[in-house]
Design an enzyme around this catalytic site. Sequence first.
Site, PDB file in Angstrom:
ATOM      1  N   GLU A 171       0.774  -1.265  -0.165  1.00 53.82           N
ATOM      2  CA  GLU A 171       0.115   0.010  -0.013  1.00 53.82           C
ATOM      3  C   GLU A 171       0.812   1.390  -0.051  1.00 53.82           C
ATOM      4  OE1 GLU A 171      -3.198  -0.012   2.896  1.00 53.82           O
ATOM      5  OE2 GLU A 171      -4.067  -1.565   1.625  1.00 53.82           O
ATOM      6  N   GLU A 212      -5.235  -8.677   0.294  1.00 53.90           N
ATOM      7  CA  GLU A 212      -5.997  -8.245   1.381  1.00 53.90           C
ATOM      8  C   GLU A 212      -7.329  -8.005   1.065  1.00 53.90           C
ATOM      9  OE1 GLU A 212      -4.598  -4.781   4.059  1.00 53.90           O
ATOM     10  OE2 GLU A 212      -2.515  -5.677   3.810  1.00 53.90           O
TER      11      GLU A 212
HETATM   12  C1  BG6 Z   1      -4.611  -2.375   4.843  1.00 52.02           C
HETATM   13  C2  BG6 Z   1      -2.909  -2.513   5.455  1.00 52.02           C
HETATM   14  O1  BG6 Z   1      -4.495  -0.999   4.544  1.00 52.02           O
HETATM   15  O2  BG6 Z   1      -5.789  -2.418   5.802  1.00 52.02           O
HETATM   16  C3  BG6 Z   1      -3.206  -3.264   6.635  1.00 52.02           C
HETATM   17  O3  BG6 Z   1      -2.510  -3.147   4.637  1.00 52.02           O
HETATM   18  C4  BG6 Z   1      -4.298  -3.027   7.415  1.00 52.02           C
HETATM   19  O4  BG6 Z   1      -1.992  -3.150   7.307  1.00 52.02           O
HETATM   20  C5  BG6 Z   1      -5.666  -3.011   6.868  1.00 52.02           C
HETATM   21  O5  BG6 Z   1      -4.335  -3.458   8.870  1.00 52.02           O
HETATM   22  C6  BG6 Z   1      -6.852  -3.030   7.539  1.00 52.02           C
HETATM   23  O6  BG6 Z   1      -6.902  -1.577   8.090  1.00 52.02           O
HETATM   24  P1  BG6 Z   1      -7.022  -1.084   9.799  1.00 52.02           P
HETATM   25  O7  BG6 Z   1      -6.853   0.233   9.832  1.00 52.02           O
HETATM   26  O8  BG6 Z   1      -8.254  -1.786  10.119  1.00 52.02           O
HETATM   27  O9  BG6 Z   1      -5.961  -1.842  10.386  1.00 52.02           O
END
Ligand code: BG6
Length: 477
Positions: free
Chosen positions: A162, A372
Site C-alpha cells: 500500500e 487483502e
Molecule cells: C490495509 C493494510 O490498509 O488495511 C493493513 O495493509 C491494515 O496493514 C488493513 O491492517 C486494515 O486497516 P486497519 O486500519 O483496520 O488496520
Amino acid sequence: MSFPKDFFWGASTSCAQVEGAYDVDGKGLTTWDWDQKKINEGTCSFKYASDFYHHYKEDIALMAEMGFKMFRMSISWARIFPEGEGKINQAGINYYKNVFKECHKYNIEPLVTIYHFDLPAALEVKYGGWHSRKLIDLYVDYCKVLFENFKDDVKYWLTNNEYNVMIYYGAIDMLTGKPNNLTDLYNTGHYQLVAMSKAIALCHEMCPDAKIGPAPNLCACYPKTCSPMDTIAAMNMEDIRNNMWVDPLVYGKYPESINTYFKLNDITLDITEEDLEVFKHGKPDFIGFNCYGNETVEYMEYEKMDFSDMAGADNRKLSYLQKLTAKPGIGRGVSNERFEKGIDGHMFDPYCIRITARKLTDRYHLPLIITENGYGRPDTLEEDGTIHDDYRIEHLRRMIQEMKIGIEEGANLFGYCPWSALDLVSTREGITKRYGFIYVDRDEDDEKAKTAEMKRYRKDSFYWYKKVIESNGEDLD
Ligand code: BG6
C-alpha cells in the site's frame, strides 16, 4: 463456473501487526514502535501485537488445519538491519528461515512482503525516510540480503504494501493538521516505485525461479451518476487512486491524466532519466492488490468544494478520498447508497474485487492475486471458547461469490489472501477491531498483553473457510 484447480487460498498478515517481540533478538525499532500510541490514542501498540514471534508454530499449524495453500506475511526490515543499513542481524534471518520451514512442512507457500509500513526508525531519523532518494539504494541493499538468504525458501515476493495509501495518509500533517507539501509527498511514492522496480529486476537476476509483484491498495471507482462529468471525475480518480501506482512498473510511465493533475496542483516530480531506464527493466510477474471497497465520485468545481471538515489535526478521521480530492482535478467523494448491507448493518461492496480484477486484467495482462480483503470489527469470545462471527462469514462469502463470477468473466486471478489469518493490531483501531479466522486472546491493554498467554481460538469463520478451501470455493454455505 469454478476456481482454477491450483488456486492459492490463504490469508494475510504483516510482521508489525502480528509479531510483537519488538525489541527481541536484536531487532531495531521501527517508526511504528515509536508512533503507535500517538496514532491510536490507545494503549494497544505493536510492541506485543499477537506475539506471532513466539506462537508461529501453533499459528501455522492452525492455518494448515484450515487447508491454507498460501500464507502472506512480511519481513521486518529492522529485524534484518536493526539500523536499516549496515550490520546484519543474523538472529532475524534465522527467525524467518524457521517460519518458512514451518510453512513448507505443511505445503503452505509463503507470499512474502518485503516492506509493510514499518520503516526502521533509524532511517527516519537519519534521512527523513522515503523523503530521501537515498532510501532507494538502502531498500535495494535490504532486498539483496533477503534474496540471497531466502532464495530457496520463497517463491512469491511482494515489494511494498500500500505505498499509494501511505501517500494519502501523509496528505495532511499528523501534528499540525495542515496539508503537506504535495511535491514532497508524491516524491516519496515515486522513490518507492523506482526502488520497487529495481528490486524486481534484482529478484529476477538473483532468484530466477521466484515471482515478484507489488501490493498496492486498488479499488472500484464509480461515478455518482451517468453524467459525463461524473464519469470523468471517476476516470480521474481511477488514474490517481489505482493506475498511477502500477503503470510505471508495467509500462514505465505515469497515466496521461496525471500530468494535468500535477500541473493543476503545482506538483513537480523528481523523475530522472535514470528512473525511466530503471522502469524498463523491473516489470512485475504478477500484481498483488489489497481490495476492500470502492470510491464513488461526483464532479465538482474546486471553488465550490467544502473542505470545512478538513480542519483540525484529527487526520485519521478523514477518508483517503477527502485527502485526495481536496485539490483541483478530481471530484468530490460521496457515499453510495447502492451497496449491500450485512446482517449486522455494515455497508459493503461485494463487487469491488470482480470489477477491479477485470479492469486490471485488461490493462496489464498479468496474473493477479488478492493480498487483502476482509471485515474488521469486535468479536465476542464466549465462555465455551466459541466465537460466532457470522457477519464476517457473510461478508467474505459475498466477496468470493462475485470473485468467482469475475474469474468466469476473464479476471486472471490466481489466489485469494484475505485480511487476516489471525487477529492482529489494526493500524487505526488496536486489537478491538479484529479481522482474523483465529481469535487471539488479548485486549487493548499492553501491560496485560506483555505477560498474557495470548491463547488462540477457532472462530466460526475458521471452520467455514476450511470448507471453502476444501471444496475449492464451491461450498460457500
Ligand atoms: C490495509 C493494510 O490498509 O488495511 C493493513 O495493509 C491494515 O496493514 C488493513 O491492517 C486494515 O486497516 P486497519 O486500519 O483496520 O488496520
